[in-house]
Design a protein around this motif. Sequence first.
Motif, PDB file in Angstrom:
ATOM      1  N   LEU C  84      42.588  40.478  43.613  1.00  0.00           N
ATOM      2  CA  LEU C  84      42.932  41.853  43.972  1.00  0.00           C
ATOM      3  C   LEU C  84      43.970  42.492  43.033  1.00  0.00           C
ATOM      4  O   LEU C  84      43.739  43.608  42.559  1.00  0.00           O
ATOM      5  N   PRO C  85      45.072  41.804  42.723  1.00  0.00           N
ATOM      6  CA  PRO C  85      46.016  42.424  41.780  1.00  0.00           C
ATOM      7  C   PRO C  85      45.355  42.767  40.451  1.00  0.00           C
ATOM      8  O   PRO C  85      45.681  43.795  39.839  1.00  0.00           O
ATOM      9  N   HIS C  86      44.414  41.947  40.018  1.00  0.00           N
ATOM     10  CA  HIS C  86      43.731  42.239  38.756  1.00  0.00           C
ATOM     11  C   HIS C  86      43.035  43.589  38.838  1.00  0.00           C
ATOM     12  O   HIS C  86      43.104  44.401  37.920  1.00  0.00           O
ATOM     13  N   VAL C  87      42.360  43.807  39.970  1.00  0.00           N
ATOM     14  CA  VAL C  87      41.635  45.066  40.142  1.00  0.00           C
ATOM     15  C   VAL C  87      42.612  46.231  40.108  1.00  0.00           C
ATOM     16  O   VAL C  87      42.400  47.229  39.411  1.00  0.00           O
ATOM     17  N   LEU C  88      43.691  46.076  40.854  1.00  0.00           N
ATOM     18  CA  LEU C  88      44.664  47.170  40.921  1.00  0.00           C
ATOM     19  C   LEU C  88      45.212  47.476  39.538  1.00  0.00           C
ATOM     20  O   LEU C  88      45.363  48.642  39.144  1.00  0.00           O
ATOM     21  N   ILE C  89      45.499  46.427  38.786  1.00  0.00           N
ATOM     22  CA  ILE C  89      46.123  46.637  37.496  1.00  0.00           C
ATOM     23  C   ILE C  89      45.146  47.207  36.483  1.00  0.00           C
ATOM     24  O   ILE C  89      45.518  48.023  35.641  1.00  0.00           O
TER      25      ILE C  89
END
Lengths: 323, 508, 146
Positions: C84-89
């Motif tokens: 999820l953090p990857h997507v957000l970033i």
Amino acid sequence: MLVTTAITVVRTRSLFAIVMLSGVFSLLSALLLVTLDAVDVAFTEAAVGAGISTVLLLGTLALTSRFERPVRRSPLPPLIVVLVTGAALIYGTMDMPNFGSPEAPAQTHVSPDYIQRSPHEIGVPNIVTGILASYRGYDTLGETAVVFTAGIGVLALIRLLRRRRDGEGNTKEGASLMRHHLILRVVTKLLVGLIMLFALYVQFHGDYSPGGGFQAGVIMAVAFILYGVVFSLDQVQMVLPPWLVHKLVALGVLIYAGTGIYSFFVGFNFLDYSALNPQHPEHGQHYGILLVELGVGITVTGVMVAIYYAFAARPPILSDEEW
Amino acid sequence: MTTENIHHVSASLGDHLPVLVVLVPFVAAPLLVFIGSRRLAWSIAFAASAISLVISFLLLMRVIGGEVISYHLGGWAPPLGIEYRVDAANAFVLLLVTAIAVVVLPFARESVRAEIPDRQNTLFYALFLLCLTGLLGVAVTGDAFNVFVFLEISSLATYVLIAQGSYRDKRALTASYDYLIMGTIGATFFVIGLGLLYMATGTLNMADIAERLVDQAGNRTVRAAFAFIVVGIGLKVAIYPLHLWLPNAYTFAPSAVTAFVAATSTKVAVYVLMRFMFSVFQPVFLFEVNTLEFIILPFALLAMFAASFIAVFQSDFKRMLAYSSIAQIGYMLLGIAFLTETGLTAAIVHLFNHGITKAALFMGVGIYALRLGGSFLDDIEGAGRRMPWTSAAVVIAGLSLIGVPGTAGFISKWVLVEAALEKGWWLIAILIVASSLLAVIYVWRVIEVLYLKAPKGDVIVKEAPLSMLLPLWVMALACVYFGLDTDLTISAARAAAEGLMAGTSGMR
Amino acid sequence: MLEEFTWPFIVGHLNYWLFIVLMMTGLYIVVAKGNLVKKIVGLNIFQTSVFMLYISMGKVTGGTAPIFPIDLNIDPDVVYSNPLPHVLILTAIVVGIATTSLGLALIVRIREEYDSIEEERILEIEQAIANAENQRHGQAMGGRAT
């Protein structure tokens, strides 16, 4: 190394060096991101931070100036602001779970659901792509809109002067130094083709490996920019005229939103790709992801090329010798 | 709750209203660029805004009873997917934003023609729509990260729109650049805050975060998250010490842009602040950290006085109004800082009333700029006699800005004073009245110049065209209407405040 | 408070602190430097460091990149890092470059109008304009509030 780079940026006066250092900074962070398992992000950071933004910064320098003048005002107030902010952040870390801890809330709450459910709900190996384009596809639509906004924003800001320049009948501008360089031209032609091929691969293979519409769009744009740099602006614009670029910029967003709107008519929620194949939702998801990634790719290519056109069409302040 | 099955529900168009309100301007913007016709640009923009207005009215009617509509984007139930969540609070904000857009656009037509070269038309209206889209998206979403994305759509569009003022004054460019830097720092702070929250909770859905924060009140990560989110959004709101970008941005932007942005964008940011404070962090947390009383309250008071004081000394009507906006934001923050239902009601009512008041005033400024060539006080000398209709409307809106009985501004200040008395804070009630006196001074300066001074020069000045007068008068009359009939505003604001105060329980 | 700083705590938090140092360096450049281009570079450094902080939240010790084998034969023992953090970033990076390009376009225009990209010089010019305005329109306060 990152810290060193960042601090050097603070101290350096030559803007050219700063821009290069910022590129280095991006590359270093991309490396770090890979070790943190974020391959998609690393790919993007490298393409954006080290690629596009360095090019843009250089383009800006060419139109502005190379050196920074020292500031006379006291560095104390900014320093205080920064220290207070930093202290607040450090305070915030005090209750943070340890780095890499599998028991952290971030690891136990929503994320396992994505990992467990996406294989059968989306059926795409790259989980990041699955979340990006489907679970949180609406964010990505918003992101495409941000790119679109920036694109037309840049046009609204710096497109206008072109006509004025046309009147001057300045043809020298179009003639690049490298025009007579035979080898360079042949190699470029080859390279442009290869880059485009690679872009298409990244575009359509994003659901299996790192990559996707955005990265593909950037790479595709690089192909055009390279062509423009080696040959001339006029020649790229013959291949890809500005009016077409403007249409592309809008078209991508429309494809993305259109995919979402289609689901309305079949009775699904906005951006529910299952609507594309209600019998086999996971196939529908796959088609949907391909479609929206295509939309992203088109808009990003369009915007990057449009920005390049806008910057390249302005008369540079610095002549080539000054570099 | 996380294992709730995916439900790909079959739905009628009526069920899609929450997303449609954003989607219509969203799609209209690229469509406009795609078609690329300068003549159609305005019509498409207007049609899209009008449709959105109708939708937000329908939405408000649906949720005013306290109901909450949840819409799952992509068919994914939250917290996996992104959720649109409409309650009285954001439906009210949606209505304000779309209404202002619909009124400002007809005004913009003439004003933009005068201030911006024609070839920019398509892009200008596309950016206008994007700005609208972003604001609506921020208001309607129930997902914390989605707020950031849409906030950036509207911010980027706003930066460019402000810079379009550079055809009249090059300072619009630096104003826009300053705003870009400040706005991006704000957005990044907001993202940091979200990251810290995500670390503590593992989720991005606002309701879900709230649920998981309940037993984490002492968590220092959460406290830091709160601070970063408040400062980040505070930069967008232009809370007093973070307001530096605002005066120049409002002063040098094209008139139509100022009218729209001043009436909507800071208001939406105030809404986001309220949403995070009350629905995500919840009143319990706020009581515990005491931030509101000790930090926000003094700044709110400072804004009310300092900004009003500066406004008194301005020689440019437009800049005066910009400073007055900062002061008015102080009132809204004050309402929030009371932490009571009445206080919140006051903040929300003021958000609406001040929105329409400022829209009217800035449109008035736009007309003066068009007909008299500027908005400095000596430009508009004697305009009361030469442009009676415009000036009368400006006076009405000016009275509403002061808070004279019978105008919308009176209602919001009344509720605010009521809220202060309810808490037993006499001193603050007095301060609210006292700061209104400062507003009397600067509004009086304008009225004096408009009516008591002789016009400069003998150039014949025409009254404004109908297409500009009409929107101006719609807003001016709205100031009066909402000052007399408070049914819609107060009841909607009260419903909104109730929903917010109830924290998550009200959202579920 | 001091007893919190045990060895595992320090090791487990060191990387966060590093990113914070980076972020603050970036922020310092934005706030303290007067060159418009340099400010944008500072902004980039600031944002990139925030991105790294995000990504480091998603890292699970012993985890691997969140991409399944191509045939979707998933080995239950493999630990994947949080996607999820990857997507957000990814989203945030794109927003960042969008902002950067707008900022640079603005700088180009500012350079053309003011013939400078130094904040101090621009402030001087604007002060001069404001003074001229005040002469014409009578007394005033303010000017460019920076």
